[in-house]
Design a protein around this motif. Sequence first.
Motif, PDB file in Angstrom:
ATOM      1  N   ARG A 143       0.821  -1.209   0.000  1.00 24.69           N
ATOM      2  CA  ARG A 143       0.000   0.000   0.000  1.00 24.69           C
ATOM      3  C   ARG A 143       0.858   1.265   0.000  1.00 24.69           C
ATOM      4  NH1 ARG A 143      -2.398  -1.058   4.208  1.00 24.69           N
ATOM      5  NH2 ARG A 143      -1.199   0.174   5.687  1.00 24.69           N
ATOM      6  N   GLU A 144       1.846   1.326   0.886  1.00 20.58           N
ATOM      7  CA  GLU A 144       2.637   2.545   1.019  1.00 20.58           C
ATOM      8  C   GLU A 144       3.598   2.756  -0.143  1.00 20.58           C
ATOM      9  OE1 GLU A 144       4.545   2.444   4.825  1.00 20.58           O
ATOM     10  OE2 GLU A 144       2.662   2.826   5.925  1.00 20.58           O
ATOM     11  N   ASP A 145       4.158   1.699  -0.671  1.00 19.63           N
ATOM     12  CA  ASP A 145       5.132   1.839  -1.761  1.00 19.63           C
ATOM     13  C   ASP A 145       4.478   1.990  -3.123  1.00 19.63           C
ATOM     14  OD1 ASP A 145       7.061   1.561   0.150  1.00 19.63           O
ATOM     15  OD2 ASP A 145       7.611  -0.498  -0.381  1.00 19.63           O
ATOM     16  N   TRP A 146       3.330   1.317  -3.323  1.00 19.55           N
ATOM     17  CA  TRP A 146       2.766   1.266  -4.673  1.00 19.55           C
ATOM     18  C   TRP A 146       1.295   1.653  -4.746  1.00 19.55           C
ATOM     19  CZ3 TRP A 146       6.711   1.097  -7.687  1.00 19.55           C
ATOM     20  CH2 TRP A 146       7.863   0.416  -7.297  1.00 19.55           C
ATOM     21  N   GLY A 147       0.666   1.943  -3.613  1.00 21.77           N
ATOM     22  CA  GLY A 147      -0.736   2.338  -3.641  1.00 21.77           C
ATOM     23  C   GLY A 147      -1.663   1.203  -4.012  1.00 21.77           C
ATOM     24  N   VAL A 148      -1.223  -0.037  -3.803  1.00 22.09           N
ATOM     25  CA  VAL A 148      -2.032  -1.215  -4.124  1.00 22.09           C
ATOM     26  C   VAL A 148      -2.553  -1.814  -2.828  1.00 22.09           C
ATOM     27  CG1 VAL A 148      -2.042  -3.524  -5.138  1.00 22.09           C
ATOM     28  CG2 VAL A 148      -0.716  -1.687  -6.211  1.00 22.09           C
ATOM     29  N   GLU A 149      -3.862  -2.058  -2.773  1.00 22.21           N
ATOM     30  CA  GLU A 149      -4.475  -2.603  -1.569  1.00 22.21           C
ATOM     31  C   GLU A 149      -4.611  -4.117  -1.649  1.00 22.21           C
ATOM     32  OE1 GLU A 149      -5.288  -1.192   1.210  1.00 22.21           O
ATOM     33  OE2 GLU A 149      -4.897   0.898   0.650  1.00 22.21           O
ATOM     34  N   CYS A 150      -4.213  -4.771  -0.594  1.00 20.52           N
ATOM     35  CA  CYS A 150      -4.485  -6.202  -0.418  1.00 20.52           C
ATOM     36  C   CYS A 150      -5.513  -6.288   0.714  1.00 20.52           C
ATOM     37  CB  CYS A 150      -3.222  -6.964  -0.052  1.00 20.52           C
ATOM     38  SG  CYS A 150      -3.507  -8.713   0.342  1.00 20.52           S
ATOM     39  N   PRO A 151      -6.776  -6.529   0.393  1.00 19.35           N
ATOM     40  CA  PRO A 151      -7.843  -6.473   1.404  1.00 19.35           C
ATOM     41  C   PRO A 151      -7.635  -7.447   2.553  1.00 19.35           C
ATOM     42  CG  PRO A 151      -8.731  -6.599  -0.825  1.00 19.35           C
ATOM     43  CD  PRO A 151      -7.271  -6.896  -0.934  1.00 19.35           C
ATOM     44  N   GLU A 152      -8.240  -7.110   3.673  1.00 21.40           N
ATOM     45  CA  GLU A 152      -8.172  -7.989   4.848  1.00 21.40           C
ATOM     46  C   GLU A 152      -8.813  -9.342   4.570  1.00 21.40           C
ATOM     47  OE1 GLU A 152      -6.730  -7.506   7.736  1.00 21.40           O
ATOM     48  OE2 GLU A 152      -6.012  -5.485   7.286  1.00 21.40           O
ATOM     49  N   ASP A 153      -9.808  -9.361   3.668  1.00 18.83           N
ATOM     50  CA  ASP A 153     -10.501 -10.619   3.362  1.00 18.83           C
ATOM     51  C   ASP A 153      -9.962 -11.231   2.074  1.00 18.83           C
ATOM     52  OD1 ASP A 153     -11.431  -8.736   1.616  1.00 18.83           O
ATOM     53  OD2 ASP A 153     -13.540  -9.303   1.769  1.00 18.83           O
ATOM     54  N   ALA A 154      -8.641 -11.101   1.857  1.00 23.11           N
ATOM     55  CA  ALA A 154      -8.029 -11.570   0.614  1.00 23.11           C
ATOM     56  C   ALA A 154      -7.788 -13.073   0.608  1.00 23.11           C
ATOM     57  CB  ALA A 154      -6.711 -10.845   0.371  1.00 23.11           C
ATOM     58  N   GLY A 155      -8.632 -13.813   1.256  1.00 20.34           N
ATOM     59  CA  GLY A 155      -8.496 -15.261   1.227  1.00 20.34           C
ATOM     60  C   GLY A 155      -7.317 -15.753   2.022  1.00 20.34           C
ATOM     61  N   ASN A 156      -6.913 -14.988   3.039  1.00 19.01           N
ATOM     62  CA  ASN A 156      -5.780 -15.399   3.865  1.00 19.01           C
ATOM     63  C   ASN A 156      -6.168 -16.601   4.711  1.00 19.01           C
ATOM     64  OD1 ASN A 156      -3.489 -15.581   5.418  1.00 19.01           O
ATOM     65  ND2 ASN A 156      -4.115 -13.964   6.826  1.00 19.01           N
ATOM     66  N   THR A 157      -5.470 -17.708   4.507  1.00 20.38           N
ATOM     67  CA  THR A 157      -5.717 -18.897   5.303  1.00 20.38           C
ATOM     68  C   THR A 157      -4.405 -19.388   5.882  1.00 20.38           C
ATOM     69  OG1 THR A 157      -5.400 -20.409   3.443  1.00 20.38           O
ATOM     70  CG2 THR A 157      -7.627 -19.594   3.815  1.00 20.38           C
ATOM     71  N   GLU A 158      -4.471 -19.968   7.035  1.00 18.30           N
ATOM     72  CA  GLU A 158      -3.265 -20.515   7.636  1.00 18.30           C
ATOM     73  C   GLU A 158      -3.639 -21.788   8.378  1.00 18.30           C
ATOM     74  OE1 GLU A 158       0.433 -19.208  10.532  1.00 18.30           O
ATOM     75  OE2 GLU A 158      -1.226 -17.840  10.189  1.00 18.30           O
ATOM     76  N   SER A 159      -2.891 -22.838   8.079  1.00 22.18           N
ATOM     77  CA  SER A 159      -3.087 -24.092   8.787  1.00 22.18           C
ATOM     78  C   SER A 159      -1.754 -24.807   8.844  1.00 22.18           C
ATOM     79  CB  SER A 159      -4.120 -24.976   8.067  1.00 22.18           C
ATOM     80  OG  SER A 159      -3.597 -25.449   6.851  1.00 22.18           O
ATOM     81  N   GLU A 160      -1.671 -25.781   9.712  1.00 21.99           N
ATOM     82  CA  GLU A 160      -0.414 -26.523   9.859  1.00 21.99           C
ATOM     83  C   GLU A 160      -0.029 -27.202   8.550  1.00 21.99           C
ATOM     84  OE1 GLU A 160       1.335 -30.227  12.527  1.00 21.99           O
ATOM     85  OE2 GLU A 160      -0.428 -29.107  13.202  1.00 21.99           O
ATOM     86  N   GLU A 161      -1.027 -27.578   7.748  1.00 21.30           N
ATOM     87  CA  GLU A 161      -0.747 -28.324   6.524  1.00 21.30           C
ATOM     88  C   GLU A 161      -0.469 -27.409   5.340  1.00 21.30           C
ATOM     89  OE1 GLU A 161      -4.004 -30.578   5.006  1.00 21.30           O
ATOM     90  OE2 GLU A 161      -2.700 -31.934   3.903  1.00 21.30           O
ATOM     91  N   ASP A 162      -1.244 -26.332   5.190  1.00 24.36           N
ATOM     92  CA  ASP A 162      -1.188 -25.554   3.968  1.00 24.36           C
ATOM     93  C   ASP A 162      -0.429 -24.243   4.078  1.00 24.36           C
ATOM     94  OD1 ASP A 162      -2.754 -27.456   2.700  1.00 24.36           O
ATOM     95  OD2 ASP A 162      -4.599 -26.533   3.416  1.00 24.36           O
ATOM     96  N   GLY A 163      -0.026 -23.803   5.279  1.00 22.19           N
ATOM     97  CA  GLY A 163       0.679 -22.536   5.389  1.00 22.19           C
ATOM     98  C   GLY A 163      -0.237 -21.361   5.136  1.00 22.19           C
ATOM     99  N   ILE A 164       0.289 -20.317   4.509  1.00 22.11           N
ATOM    100  CA  ILE A 164      -0.463 -19.086   4.279  1.00 22.11           C
ATOM    101  C   ILE A 164      -0.617 -18.861   2.779  1.00 22.11           C
ATOM    102  CG2 ILE A 164      -0.486 -16.586   4.621  1.00 22.11           C
ATOM    103  CD1 ILE A 164       1.302 -17.041   7.072  1.00 22.11           C
ATOM    104  N   THR A 165      -1.800 -18.494   2.354  1.00 20.52           N
ATOM    105  CA  THR A 165      -2.044 -18.156   0.958  1.00 20.52           C
ATOM    106  C   THR A 165      -2.931 -16.920   0.886  1.00 20.52           C
ATOM    107  OG1 THR A 165      -1.913 -20.469   0.238  1.00 20.52           O
ATOM    108  CG2 THR A 165      -2.981 -18.915  -1.253  1.00 20.52           C
ATOM    109  N   LEU A 166      -2.514 -15.942   0.098  1.00 23.49           N
ATOM    110  CA  LEU A 166      -3.319 -14.756  -0.171  1.00 23.49           C
ATOM    111  C   LEU A 166      -3.740 -14.786  -1.633  1.00 23.49           C
ATOM    112  CD1 LEU A 166      -1.286 -11.882   1.558  1.00 23.49           C
ATOM    113  CD2 LEU A 166      -3.286 -13.073   2.446  1.00 23.49           C
ATOM    114  N   ALA A 167      -4.987 -14.504  -1.906  1.00 21.64           N
ATOM    115  CA  ALA A 167      -5.484 -14.376  -3.270  1.00 21.64           C
ATOM    116  C   ALA A 167      -6.354 -13.133  -3.304  1.00 21.64           C
ATOM    117  CB  ALA A 167      -6.271 -15.611  -3.675  1.00 21.64           C
ATOM    118  N   PHE A 168      -5.987 -12.159  -4.137  1.00 23.49           N
ATOM    119  CA  PHE A 168      -6.735 -10.904  -4.142  1.00 23.49           C
ATOM    120  C   PHE A 168      -6.705 -10.267  -5.523  1.00 23.49           C
ATOM    121  CE2 PHE A 168      -2.371 -10.083  -3.043  1.00 23.49           C
ATOM    122  CZ  PHE A 168      -2.025  -8.892  -3.658  1.00 23.49           C
TER     123      PHE A 168
END
Length: 367
Positions: A143-168
């Motif tokens: 956001r600060e460097d490029w003015g691009v927003e990654c929303p809070e609801d960007a599909g952020n998931t975290e689990s012991e098996e799958d780690g973290i994934t953002l899709a936006f």
Amino acid sequence: MTTQREYAAAVMEEWLSHPQELGKKPAKLEIAGEFDLYDLHYYIFKFKKSVLGSWKVAVCGGYEGDSLGHCGHIFSEMEDYDPSTAQEKCVAMVEMIRKYWMDQAKKLEEGDKSTENTGGSFVGFVLLSSPEFDVERFRTALREDWGVECPEDAGNTESEEDGITLAFEAEGMMATVGLMEAKVPDGEAEYWANSNFMTREASVAAARAHQAHLLVAVLGRGHAPLEAGELFVKVACACLKAQNALGIYDCGTVWLPEHFIESAMVMKEGEPPLGDLVFVGLYRDEKGVSSWTNGLNSFGREELEILHSSHEPSEVYDMMWDISAYLIMEGAVLRDGETIGFTADQKLPLTLSEGVYVKGQSMKIGY
């Protein structure tokens, strides 16, 4: 779960999240089976659009051996998943995709220019010293460097098996960032880091030290490839701001964070970050100077090669950059058997054939 399975799941999730498909990350996504067809490997997926929704079937693949790159056979008719017919439906979808592309190839051979590949998909691997991804730091940098927003609801998931994934979605395109808690497979990053003649030792050291990586991808459907490439660079730069970022394996080499970010700064002046989107390699032996590009495929163009030139390395390098920029900025197309030149007298022959330093075919420039 094997590395290839993890990548297939990440690609499937990205495809389903696109506005033209589900328009959001599936509520549930599981690999339900595997099969081989035409000596390629495929994964059967079942997914749900909502938690209470019915399971649907999808296919992803076209993998050769243990490779991570597939041949683009990813699809779903959004039909209900039935374990007794899932493979049959997936095979039918693969056959449909194969027929489509064979028809397109036939049209192209007959001179239908509307079917030419326009590119627009960019993928890179941010090398990490530890399997950690600070999502909030990433969002802030983007956001600060490029003015691009990654929303809070960007599909952020975290689990012991799958780690973290953002899709936006950003700038009308789909971007994904996924934490892979393992090194880039098969020693690829370590091997190709050697190609970066500008920072070879530091690039190799970064590749050897990495313990995890972020899979960064931008799918620019409906947008010019350069627009997708610029968004990819912005997202990658935000990832490279992480304290545990060592570099980025992209375009057939490994860039150090400071160099990749510095090359991206030209976007602040309205210039395209070509230095982050195309790599020009150099090799000199007793036969002369050879050079190749990595990155032009993402713009729908063949990679370029100059083989055994008698010119100085700096001249060969500049020639490759001039032609690469010409292809990207002007949308030019090079054709087998024709010539190219930057002066009235310069006529450099073009030959399309199997690549020497790059995979697939490349356009050889007689220089």
